[in-house]
Design a protein around this motif. Structure first.
Motif, PDB file in Angstrom:
ATOM      1  N   SER A 161      -6.074 -35.491 107.904  1.00 38.96           N
ATOM      2  CA  SER A 161      -6.884 -34.408 107.235  1.00 38.96           C
ATOM      3  C   SER A 161      -6.822 -33.013 107.742  1.00 38.96           C
ATOM      4  CB  SER A 161      -8.067 -34.919 106.809  1.00 38.96           C
ATOM      5  OG  SER A 161      -8.864 -35.119 107.546  1.00 38.96           O
ATOM      6  N   ALA A 162      -7.351 -32.076 107.252  1.00 38.01           N
ATOM      7  CA  ALA A 162      -7.483 -30.718 107.842  1.00 38.01           C
ATOM      8  C   ALA A 162      -8.509 -30.915 109.147  1.00 38.01           C
ATOM      9  CB  ALA A 162      -7.659 -29.780 106.983  1.00 38.01           C
ATOM     10  N   ASN A 163      -9.725 -31.333 108.778  1.00 37.21           N
ATOM     11  CA  ASN A 163     -10.711 -31.771 109.678  1.00 37.21           C
ATOM     12  C   ASN A 163     -10.353 -32.779 110.874  1.00 37.21           C
ATOM     13  OD1 ASN A 163     -12.478 -30.166 108.008  1.00 37.21           O
ATOM     14  ND2 ASN A 163     -13.223 -32.185 106.996  1.00 37.21           N
ATOM     15  N   GLU A 164      -9.522 -33.516 110.605  1.00 38.06           N
ATOM     16  CA  GLU A 164      -8.959 -34.530 111.740  1.00 38.06           C
ATOM     17  C   GLU A 164      -8.008 -33.732 112.436  1.00 38.06           C
ATOM     18  OE1 GLU A 164      -9.344 -38.886 109.664  1.00 38.06           O
ATOM     19  OE2 GLU A 164      -7.363 -37.639 109.185  1.00 38.06           O
ATOM     20  N   LEU A 165      -7.251 -32.578 112.031  1.00 40.79           N
ATOM     21  CA  LEU A 165      -6.027 -32.071 112.683  1.00 40.79           C
ATOM     22  C   LEU A 165      -6.721 -30.999 113.575  1.00 40.79           C
ATOM     23  CD1 LEU A 165      -3.015 -32.263 112.742  1.00 40.79           C
ATOM     24  CD2 LEU A 165      -2.984 -30.252 110.773  1.00 40.79           C
ATOM     25  N   THR A 166      -8.089 -30.300 112.831  1.00 37.17           N
ATOM     26  CA  THR A 166      -8.798 -29.451 113.683  1.00 37.17           C
ATOM     27  C   THR A 166      -9.513 -29.899 114.979  1.00 37.17           C
ATOM     28  OG1 THR A 166      -9.109 -28.046 111.824  1.00 37.17           O
ATOM     29  CG2 THR A 166     -10.583 -27.759 113.610  1.00 37.17           C
ATOM     30  N   MET A 189      -5.596 -39.770 108.765  1.00 33.55           N
ATOM     31  CA  MET A 189      -6.190 -40.762 109.893  1.00 33.55           C
ATOM     32  C   MET A 189      -5.870 -40.576 111.093  1.00 33.55           C
ATOM     33  SD  MET A 189      -5.579 -44.812 109.786  1.00 33.55           S
ATOM     34  CE  MET A 189      -4.064 -44.420 110.822  1.00 33.55           C
ATOM     35  N   MET A 190      -7.064 -40.579 111.850  1.00 34.64           N
ATOM     36  CA  MET A 190      -6.980 -40.339 113.341  1.00 34.64           C
ATOM     37  C   MET A 190      -7.652 -41.364 114.050  1.00 34.64           C
ATOM     38  SD  MET A 190      -8.295 -37.150 115.850  1.00 34.64           S
ATOM     39  CE  MET A 190      -9.980 -37.634 115.547  1.00 34.64           C
ATOM     40  N   ARG A 191      -6.639 -42.000 114.958  1.00 31.49           N
ATOM     41  CA  ARG A 191      -7.297 -43.218 115.679  1.00 31.49           C
ATOM     42  C   ARG A 191      -6.793 -43.174 117.081  1.00 31.49           C
ATOM     43  NH1 ARG A 191      -4.059 -46.234 113.124  1.00 31.49           N
ATOM     44  NH2 ARG A 191      -2.214 -46.702 115.000  1.00 31.49           N
ATOM     45  N   ILE A 192      -7.968 -43.620 117.992  1.00 30.92           N
ATOM     46  CA  ILE A 192      -7.860 -43.347 119.519  1.00 30.92           C
ATOM     47  C   ILE A 192      -7.989 -44.803 119.985  1.00 30.92           C
ATOM     48  CG2 ILE A 192      -8.866 -42.567 121.625  1.00 30.92           C
ATOM     49  CD1 ILE A 192      -9.670 -40.032 119.831  1.00 30.92           C
ATOM     50  N   THR A 193      -7.059 -45.001 120.826  1.00 28.22           N
ATOM     51  CA  THR A 193      -7.110 -46.502 121.409  1.00 28.22           C
ATOM     52  C   THR A 193      -6.976 -46.244 122.935  1.00 28.22           C
ATOM     53  OG1 THR A 193      -5.632 -47.540 119.804  1.00 28.22           O
ATOM     54  CG2 THR A 193      -5.948 -48.734 121.923  1.00 28.22           C
ATOM     55  N   ARG A 194      -8.036 -46.640 123.598  1.00 32.76           N
ATOM     56  CA  ARG A 194      -8.203 -46.300 125.165  1.00 32.76           C
ATOM     57  C   ARG A 194      -7.248 -46.966 125.897  1.00 32.76           C
ATOM     58  NH1 ARG A 194     -10.556 -41.589 124.917  1.00 32.76           N
ATOM     59  NH2 ARG A 194     -12.304 -41.871 123.314  1.00 32.76           N
ATOM     60  N   ASP A 195      -6.835 -46.351 127.186  1.00 35.02           N
ATOM     61  CA  ASP A 195      -5.884 -46.872 127.969  1.00 35.02           C
ATOM     62  C   ASP A 195      -4.870 -47.503 127.610  1.00 35.02           C
ATOM     63  OD1 ASP A 195      -7.940 -45.840 129.871  1.00 35.02           O
ATOM     64  OD2 ASP A 195      -9.248 -47.832 130.044  1.00 35.02           O
ATOM     65  N   CYS A 196      -3.887 -47.036 126.979  1.00 37.30           N
ATOM     66  CA  CYS A 196      -2.638 -47.669 126.252  1.00 37.30           C
ATOM     67  C   CYS A 196      -1.383 -47.392 127.376  1.00 37.30           C
ATOM     68  CB  CYS A 196      -2.344 -47.107 125.074  1.00 37.30           C
ATOM     69  SG  CYS A 196      -3.520 -47.813 123.690  1.00 37.30           S
ATOM     70  N   LEU A 197      -1.502 -46.459 128.321  1.00 42.29           N
ATOM     71  CA  LEU A 197      -0.103 -46.439 129.211  1.00 42.29           C
ATOM     72  C   LEU A 197      -0.596 -45.618 130.294  1.00 42.29           C
ATOM     73  CD1 LEU A 197       1.946 -43.282 127.881  1.00 42.29           C
ATOM     74  CD2 LEU A 197      -0.228 -43.837 126.725  1.00 42.29           C
ATOM     75  N   LEU A 198       0.343 -45.610 131.295  1.00 44.30           N
ATOM     76  CA  LEU A 198       0.173 -45.197 132.632  1.00 44.30           C
ATOM     77  C   LEU A 198       0.772 -43.784 132.612  1.00 44.30           C
ATOM     78  CD1 LEU A 198       1.298 -48.253 134.625  1.00 44.30           C
ATOM     79  CD2 LEU A 198      -1.137 -47.513 134.052  1.00 44.30           C
ATOM     80  N   SER A 199       0.077 -42.932 133.298  1.00 47.65           N
ATOM     81  CA  SER A 199       0.866 -41.453 133.453  1.00 47.65           C
ATOM     82  C   SER A 199       1.641 -41.473 134.846  1.00 47.65           C
ATOM     83  CB  SER A 199      -0.158 -40.437 133.680  1.00 47.65           C
ATOM     84  OG  SER A 199      -0.938 -40.867 134.610  1.00 47.65           O
ATOM     85  N   ASN A 243      -2.448 -42.952 136.416  1.00 41.88           N
ATOM     86  CA  ASN A 243      -3.648 -42.862 135.805  1.00 41.88           C
ATOM     87  C   ASN A 243      -3.344 -43.416 134.462  1.00 41.88           C
ATOM     88  OD1 ASN A 243      -4.899 -41.995 137.859  1.00 41.88           O
ATOM     89  ND2 ASN A 243      -4.440 -39.943 137.392  1.00 41.88           N
ATOM     90  N   ARG A 244      -4.543 -43.896 133.675  1.00 42.60           N
ATOM     91  CA  ARG A 244      -4.451 -44.367 132.355  1.00 42.60           C
ATOM     92  C   ARG A 244      -4.767 -43.301 131.518  1.00 42.60           C
ATOM     93  NH1 ARG A 244      -4.454 -50.338 131.331  1.00 42.60           N
ATOM     94  NH2 ARG A 244      -4.521 -51.298 133.314  1.00 42.60           N
ATOM     95  N   ARG A 245      -3.827 -43.367 130.221  1.00 37.77           N
ATOM     96  CA  ARG A 245      -3.914 -42.465 129.255  1.00 37.77           C
ATOM     97  C   ARG A 245      -4.517 -43.017 128.002  1.00 37.77           C
ATOM     98  NH1 ARG A 245      -0.795 -37.364 129.435  1.00 37.77           N
ATOM     99  NH2 ARG A 245       0.112 -37.449 131.658  1.00 37.77           N
ATOM    100  N   SER A 246      -5.008 -42.619 127.043  1.00 34.82           N
ATOM    101  CA  SER A 246      -5.519 -43.180 125.821  1.00 34.82           C
ATOM    102  C   SER A 246      -4.539 -42.879 124.768  1.00 34.82           C
ATOM    103  CB  SER A 246      -6.844 -42.699 125.390  1.00 34.82           C
ATOM    104  OG  SER A 246      -7.800 -43.060 126.249  1.00 34.82           O
ATOM    105  N   TRP A 247      -4.303 -43.484 123.838  1.00 34.65           N
ATOM    106  CA  TRP A 247      -3.307 -43.282 122.466  1.00 34.65           C
ATOM    107  C   TRP A 247      -4.117 -42.670 121.203  1.00 34.65           C
ATOM    108  CZ3 TRP A 247      -1.262 -47.516 118.763  1.00 34.65           C
ATOM    109  CH2 TRP A 247      -0.227 -46.786 117.997  1.00 34.65           C
ATOM    110  N   MET A 248      -3.718 -41.505 121.036  1.00 34.58           N
ATOM    111  CA  MET A 248      -4.223 -40.638 119.786  1.00 34.58           C
ATOM    112  C   MET A 248      -3.419 -40.874 118.714  1.00 34.58           C
ATOM    113  SD  MET A 248      -5.640 -36.841 119.041  1.00 34.58           S
ATOM    114  CE  MET A 248      -7.022 -37.282 120.106  1.00 34.58           C
ATOM    115  N   ALA A 249      -3.411 -41.673 117.865  1.00 33.68           N
ATOM    116  CA  ALA A 249      -2.483 -41.843 116.382  1.00 33.68           C
ATOM    117  C   ALA A 249      -2.859 -40.940 115.259  1.00 33.68           C
ATOM    118  CB  ALA A 249      -2.344 -43.272 116.209  1.00 33.68           C
TER     119      ALA A 249
END
Length: 304
Positions: A26-31, A1-11, A15-21
């Motif tokens: 799966s192989a496709n998600e990893l690619t 499972m790949m989940r992206i949440t926008r603007d979760c933390l500060l660099s 600047n804002r960074r998104s969280w990719m969990a």
């Protein structure tokens, strides 16, 4: 499972960074993730499988951390699984990669209250450290049960339970050692003027050290317990051999007389003596009784 949440933390530059969990992707998600983050897919795959690698990697466009998170097994007290958790900082993204869902990540990473990246890392490490503490305590409780059973029964299955506990404590110790290294290295990246971050870092380091001390103490206890059990078993085996040797000697003594009488040698008037049988039998009983008394005094005829 790949989940992206926008603007979760500060660099570091606010600047804002998104969280990719990435949770058991799966192989496709990893690619897809490797292409989005511009990271070699093989690098992500090795980290996902928990292969031996450097716990902290810092390059021009990448900071990578990896440590083990203890997650308890359902319905099995003292049983746990060490799940590799990898954290990545790349331009625009903060990435978490793991083969199982880690419950506290969603609580710590909140887009409504974005944290600075090193503050977030320290809080994640602190939460992982707090997971180690109840895990180590549950193993210690099971160790107390094993100690009680060994004292009462000396069963071999209890020994195997003790060895299993020792293996789990070793796994915890290795996970904590890796975590200690990451916390130590993170200290070089923290801004010295940020008192709050330095305080969180120091608290985490102290908490981690306390948990490590407890695990090391439990390891020493279980090793001493198994060594004591091995000594008791060795002593009991020696005593059993002494008991068997005493019985064999006592059973052998009566055989001397018929063995001597069966020899084809003249015994003179002794076989025709009127009191010969009584004398031989009485002497035999006396030697048998004296030998048994000596063995009993030495403790060879007692199995307690």
């Amino acid at each position: 499972m790949m989940r992206i949440t926008r603007d979760c933390l500060l660099s570091g530059n606010a600047n804002r960074r998104s969280w990719m969990a990435l949770v058991a992707p799966s192989a496709n998600e990893l690619t897809q993730a490797a292409a989005t983050l511009d990271i070699p897919e093989s690098f992500l795959r090795k980290r996902l499988e928990g292969e031996a690698s450097r716990p902290l990697i810092k390059e021009e466009r990448l900071i990578s951390l990896q440590f083990q998170v203890p997650l308890p097994k359902e319905g099995a007290a003292g049983q746990f699984t060490l799940v590799p958790l990898s954290l990545y900082f790349v331009p625009g993204y903060f990435v978490t990669l793991t083969e199982r869902e880690i419950p506290f990540l969603s609580r710590l990473i909140d887009p409504r209250k974005p944290r600075k990246r090193w503050e977030l890392v320290l809080r994640i490490i602190a939460e992982v450290t707090r997971n180690y503490l109840p895990t180590a305590r549950s193993v210690a409780r099971e160790m107390a049960v094993v100690e009680r059973d060994l004292r009462q029964a000396q069963r071999h299955d209890v020994v195997y339970r003790g060895l299993d506990i020792n293996d789990r404590l070793l796994a915890l110790d290795l996970g904590l050692l890796q975590l200690e290294y990451v916390v130590s290295e993170i200290g070089h990246f923290l801004p010295a003027e940020d008192a709050d971050l330095m305080e969180i870092h120091e608290d985490t380091r102290i908490e981690l050290s306390q948990v490590r001390d407890q695990v090391d103490s439990d390891q020493a206890t279980i090793n001493e317990l198994l060594e004591s059990y091995a000594y008791v078993v060795h002593n009991n085996v020696n005593h059993l051999f002494k008991f068997m040797a005493a019985l064999i000697i006592l059973a052998t003594i009566p055989l001397f007389i018929p063995g001597a009488a069966a020899m084809n040698v003249p015994l003179g008037p002794f076989p025709h003596w009127r009191y010969g049988f009584a004398a031989v039998t009485g002497g035999l009983l006396l030697v048998e009784a004296l030998t048994a008394w000596v063995f009993y005094r030495k403790g060879w005829l007692r199995l307690d």
